[in-house]
Design an enzyme around this catalytic site. Structure first.
Site, PDB file in Angstrom:
ATOM      1  CG  ASP A  30      -1.953   1.186   1.003  1.00  0.00           C
ATOM      2  OD1 ASP A  30      -2.578   1.272  -0.065  1.00  0.00           O
ATOM      3  OD2 ASP A  30      -2.044   2.033   1.911  1.00  0.00           O
ATOM      4  CG  ASP A  46      -5.971   4.850   2.620  1.00  0.00           C
ATOM      5  OD1 ASP A  46      -4.998   4.548   3.343  1.00  0.00           O
ATOM      6  OD2 ASP A  46      -5.841   5.268   1.459  1.00  0.00           O
TER       7      ASP A  46
HETATM    8  O1  DOR Z   1      -3.774   8.781   0.753  1.00  0.00           O
HETATM    9  C1  DOR Z   1      -2.985   7.883   0.977  1.00  0.00           C
HETATM   10  N1  DOR Z   1      -2.186   7.905   2.048  1.00  0.00           N
HETATM   11  N2  DOR Z   1      -2.921   6.889   0.125  1.00  0.00           N
HETATM   12  C2  DOR Z   1      -1.991   5.940   0.206  1.00  0.00           C
HETATM   13  O2  DOR Z   1      -1.971   5.070  -0.610  1.00  0.00           O
HETATM   14  C3  DOR Z   1      -0.957   5.997   1.254  1.00  0.00           C
HETATM   15  C4  DOR Z   1      -1.426   6.769   2.402  1.00  0.00           C
HETATM   16  C5  DOR Z   1      -0.336   7.145   3.363  1.00  0.00           C
HETATM   17  O3  DOR Z   1       0.454   6.267   3.756  1.00  0.00           O
HETATM   18  O4  DOR Z   1      -0.266   8.300   3.773  1.00  0.00           O
HETATM   19 ZN    ZN Z   2      -3.481   3.221   2.547  1.00  0.00          ZN
HETATM   20 ZN    ZN Z   3      -3.299   2.918  -0.875  1.00  0.00          ZN
END
Ligand code: DOR
Ligand code: ZN
Ligand code: ZN
Length: 426
Positions: A154, A307
């Protein structure tokens, strides 16, 4: 350990087909009894009056970023876990993009050690490649034995399809689910928000839908070939929903999540060039938001996860050109799900609970999301009738950044129990 009798609440327990008034006795960390009327005259039992309130299995968030180790100024295991408890989330799965990356069995064990006094369950996700560099596949079996529940890169995709294929075969062999962040690095091309009229108006570089769609398609076909379980993270486009539908029609073991920000706000609601509107994937167009809500409604989209991606206040208080991607989510997910999807007529409350608790448990194969007698007492009590305003200054998370600050919502978590212990009380 406390003994609690929750009286007169409305129990929503879709795993057992319950949607009605019930008393619940909690003892020794477990749901001890569920019945229409349980006698509360027992010394040492704390009676909780839940009259007019709703009781649900604790939520399970498969997609969270705790920033420990390495970025403790953004979030620690403890602040993230407290945010979860406040949001009614009793189990969280942290992504491995910390510093160092969680990419070894020792790293998984270290995170579990850091999590041992946390108020919620923490089930780590290990990286797919060493250092998330996209080159060397990690010890997937070893991380599984150490306690990881899935693998994910991710923050990005493993762009080399040959290397990704080796990882998918190993995931299939070891029975490890693969959580895919779908994003073609080349197609993103420095974009910071959705590509469209709004990005043009603000003069900011945009991210086209195809940056996500092509990798969603690739990962579905590759997982089909490898025979592994695939979970698609933060789907944001109408075509992602269509591809998930196609995978399901083929009977593939593919599941997909939608995040509250993607089904609540579209890019035309971005009022200014401000880092609080920046996350990856970005807030999309209205047609995509509608497709996601309908995908949740018709069962194509199985799961709601946040998320949760906290960052420092200063780094987010910048133009989208400079701010990091990510918003705080744990403390607003149930309220947004309830307000937008249930009050908006897309889901019933039991359906929302399935997507926030029952289905996530199935994806990682844990015995949760179920309040039958004998199950662990992970549950929440919520007030669904009182409107309130989201106030990010009151968040337990270190990340105060959300585009939903000030939004009026319904669905406030009043109490959270984890393993029979009250870990949050309003
Ligand atoms: O918005 C996001 N923040 N998308 C991601 O894929 C990673 C995440 C982060 O780790 O801050
Ligand atoms: Zn994420
Ligand atoms: Zn992500």
């Amino acid at each position: 350990m406390g003994r609690y009798l929750i009286k007169n609440g409305h129990l929503i327990d879709p795993a057992n087909g319950i949607d009605g008034r019930m008393d619940i006795l909690i003892q020794d960390g477990m749901v001890c009894k569920v019945a229409g009327n349980i006698d509360g005259n027992n010394a040492g039992t704390e009676v909780v009056n839940a009259s007019g309130k709703y009781i649900m299995p604790g939520f399970i968030d498969l997609h969270v970023h705790l920033r420990e180790p390495g970025f403790e100024y953004k979030e620690t295991v403890m602040t993230g876990a407290r945010a979860a408890a406040k949001g009614g989330v009793t189990t969280i799965c942290p992504m491995p993009n910390t510093k160092p990356v969680i990419d070894t069995p020792a790293g998984v064990k270290d995170l579990l050690e850091r999590a041992k006094d946390a108020p919620v369950h923490i089930l780590p996700i290990g990286a797919i490649t060493s250092g998330q560099e996209g080159i060397d596949i990690t010890d997937i079996e070893g991380m599984k034995e150490a306690g990881a529940v899935a693998i994910s890169e991710d923050g990005k995709s493993v762009m080399d399809s040959w290397i990704f294929m080796q990882a998918l075969h190993e995931a299939a062999r070891t029975g490890m689910p693969v959580f895919s962040h779908c994003e073609d690095t080349g197609l993103v091309d420095g974009g910071v928000m959705n590509y469209g009229a709004k990005s043009e108006e603000l003069g900011l570089p945009g991210i086209i839908n195809a940056a996500e769609d092509v990798i969603v398609a690739r990962d579905i076909f590759m997982a089909k070939e490898a025979g592994c379980r695939l979970h698609l993270c933060h789907c944001s486009t109408a075509d992602s929903v269509l591809l998930v539908e196609m995978a399901k029609k083929q009977g593939l073991p593919v599941t997909a999540e939608a995040c509250p920000h993607h089904f609540t706000m579209s890019d035309d609601e971005i009022t200014e060039d401000d880092g609080r509107f920046k996350m990856n994937p970005p807030l999309r167009g209205r047609a995509d938001v509608e497709a996601l809500k309908n995908g949740l409604k018709n069962g194509i989209m199985d799961i709601i996860s946040t998320d949760h991606a906290p960052h420092g206040t200063e780094e987010k208080a910048q133009s989208m050109l400079k701010a990091p991607f990510g918003i705080t989510g744990l403390e607003t997910s149930f309220a947004l799900g309830y307000t937008v999807l249930v009050k908006g007529g897309y889901l019933t409350l039991p359906e929302l609970v399935r997507k926030m608790s029952v289905n996530p448990a199935k994806v990682i194969g844990i015995d949760k999301g179920n309040l039958a007698e004998g199950k662990m007492a992970d549950l929440v009590i919520a007030d669904l009738d009182t409107e309130y305003e989201i106030d990010s200054s009151k968040f337990e998370s270190k990340g105060k950044n959300t585009p939903f600050n000030g939004m009026k919502v319904y669905g406030r978590i009043e109490k959270t129990f984890v393993c029979g212990r009250m870990v949050y009380c309003i």
